[in-house]
Design a protein around this motif. Structure first.
Motif, PDB file in Angstrom:
ATOM      1  N   LEU A  77       2.922   4.669   2.876  1.00 43.13           N
ATOM      2  CA  LEU A  77       1.470   3.595   2.484  1.00 43.13           C
ATOM      3  C   LEU A  77       1.530   2.501   0.945  1.00 43.13           C
ATOM      4  O   LEU A  77       0.245   2.057   0.450  1.00 43.13           O
ATOM      5  N   GLY A  78       3.071   2.440   0.815  1.00 45.88           N
ATOM      6  CA  GLY A  78       2.613   1.665  -0.677  1.00 45.88           C
ATOM      7  C   GLY A  78       2.807   2.459  -1.679  1.00 45.88           C
ATOM      8  O   GLY A  78       2.475   1.594  -2.659  1.00 45.88           O
ATOM      9  N   ILE A  79       2.446   3.363  -1.394  1.00 47.36           N
ATOM     10  CA  ILE A  79       2.737   3.793  -3.252  1.00 47.36           C
ATOM     11  C   ILE A  79       3.625   5.273  -2.904  1.00 47.36           C
ATOM     12  O   ILE A  79       4.488   5.615  -2.571  1.00 47.36           O
ATOM     13  N   LEU A  80       4.583   4.245  -4.373  1.00 47.72           N
ATOM     14  CA  LEU A  80       6.044   4.796  -4.648  1.00 47.72           C
ATOM     15  C   LEU A  80       5.939   5.726  -5.766  1.00 47.72           C
ATOM     16  O   LEU A  80       5.764   5.707  -6.985  1.00 47.72           O
TER      17      LEU A  80
ATOM     18  N   ASP B 159      -7.893   5.368  -1.324  1.00 47.43           N
ATOM     19  CA  ASP B 159      -8.667   4.510  -0.885  1.00 47.43           C
ATOM     20  C   ASP B 159      -8.212   4.431   0.360  1.00 47.43           C
ATOM     21  O   ASP B 159      -8.291   4.225   1.522  1.00 47.43           O
ATOM     22  N   ILE B 160      -6.677   4.125  -0.210  1.00 43.96           N
ATOM     23  CA  ILE B 160      -5.416   3.854   0.815  1.00 43.96           C
ATOM     24  C   ILE B 160      -5.452   5.058   1.865  1.00 43.96           C
ATOM     25  O   ILE B 160      -5.097   5.044   2.812  1.00 43.96           O
ATOM     26  N   ILE B 161      -5.028   5.903   0.770  1.00 37.04           N
ATOM     27  CA  ILE B 161      -4.587   7.710   1.562  1.00 37.04           C
ATOM     28  C   ILE B 161      -5.968   8.000   2.913  1.00 37.04           C
ATOM     29  O   ILE B 161      -6.447   8.405   3.904  1.00 37.04           O
ATOM     30  N   GLU B 162      -7.140   7.743   1.626  1.00 36.72           N
ATOM     31  CA  GLU B 162      -8.362   8.152   3.231  1.00 36.72           C
ATOM     32  C   GLU B 162      -8.828   7.139   4.140  1.00 36.72           C
ATOM     33  O   GLU B 162      -8.954   7.392   5.257  1.00 36.72           O
ATOM     34  N   LYS B 163      -8.647   5.613   3.372  1.00 35.57           N
ATOM     35  CA  LYS B 163      -8.298   4.984   4.882  1.00 35.57           C
ATOM     36  C   LYS B 163      -7.523   5.454   6.611  1.00 35.57           C
ATOM     37  O   LYS B 163      -7.530   5.437   7.362  1.00 35.57           O
ATOM     38  N   PHE B 164      -6.154   5.576   5.461  1.00 36.14           N
ATOM     39  CA  PHE B 164      -5.367   5.965   6.788  1.00 36.14           C
ATOM     40  C   PHE B 164      -5.418   7.115   7.413  1.00 36.14           C
ATOM     41  O   PHE B 164      -5.353   7.356   8.504  1.00 36.14           O
ATOM     42  N   GLU B 165      -6.605   8.393   6.360  1.00 31.97           N
ATOM     43  CA  GLU B 165      -6.350   9.687   7.223  1.00 31.97           C
ATOM     44  C   GLU B 165      -7.301   9.539   8.587  1.00 31.97           C
ATOM     45  O   GLU B 165      -7.322  10.007   9.373  1.00 31.97           O
TER      46      GLU B 165
END
Length: 190
Positions: free
Chosen positions: A89-92, A178-184
């Motif tokens: 997800l681009g979260i390092l 936002d990134i995680i919720e969109k992916f899930e």
């Protein structure tokens, strides 16, 4: 303090009696998270409920002399899948600069063992974030023998976004949420 002692202190459900050393300021928020009775691992989810899967090979160092994965190895399997989940997800999460705003500390781990993983087998580690609170993430993982429906282990994990400079929890950044919720919700990476 040994890693085993630190892990026991972090996942122990009785935060009132813990001496967390440098994490002492977290004890109140961790205690409320640790008493979350909504965690259930007994119900197997459909693989379709997971948008992320990472495949690993069980190595000799993760097994006992009979070639069966040592129970602590399952946490390592899940940790690797979690790192790959966030990386995809681009979260390092292991990058020092990124950890200044998003750095997870495990506060509760529940694992249920169903069937053994064995040396040299491929395993599929399914991983998802089920809920994002102000400072916490509730996560779920299931480990299967690769390409089968044989559930080896299921787990629930709760982590908090931890500020190591202040020794306190902090809010999960809106951008990360936002990134995680969109992916899930969609299964689509950035």
């Amino acid at each position: 303090m040994s890693v085993a002692t630190l892990l026991w202190q972090v996942v122990s459900p009785d935060f009132n009696r813990l001496r967390l050393g440098p994490w002492n300021n977290l004890s109140k928020s961790l205690y409320s998270i640790s008493n979350n009775k909504n965690i259930q691992t007994g119900n197997q989810m459909s693989k379709d409920n997971f948008n992320f899967k990472h495949t690993l090979r069980v190595r000799w160092k993760e097994c006992d002399v009979q070639g069966i994965a040592y129970y602590g190895s399952y946490l390592d399997f899940i940790d690797v899948a979690q790192a790959e989940y966030f990386r995809s997800l681009g979260i390092l999460t292991h990058h020092p600069e990124k950890r200044e705003t998003f750095d997870l500390a495990a506060v509760k781990v529940i694992l249920e063992y169903k069937s053994p993983a064995k040396i040299d087998e491929l395993i599929d580690v399914f991983f998802r974030v089920e809920k994002i609170g102000n400072s916490s993430l509730d996560k779920r993982s299931e480990i299967y023998q690769s390409g089968t429906e044989e559930l080896l282990c299921s787990g629930q994990l709760i982590s908090v976004n931890f500020d190591s400079n202040l020794g306190t929890s902090r809010n999960v950044p809106a951008e990360i949420k936002d990134i995680i919720e969109k992916f899930e919700s969609t299964g689509q990476e950035n």
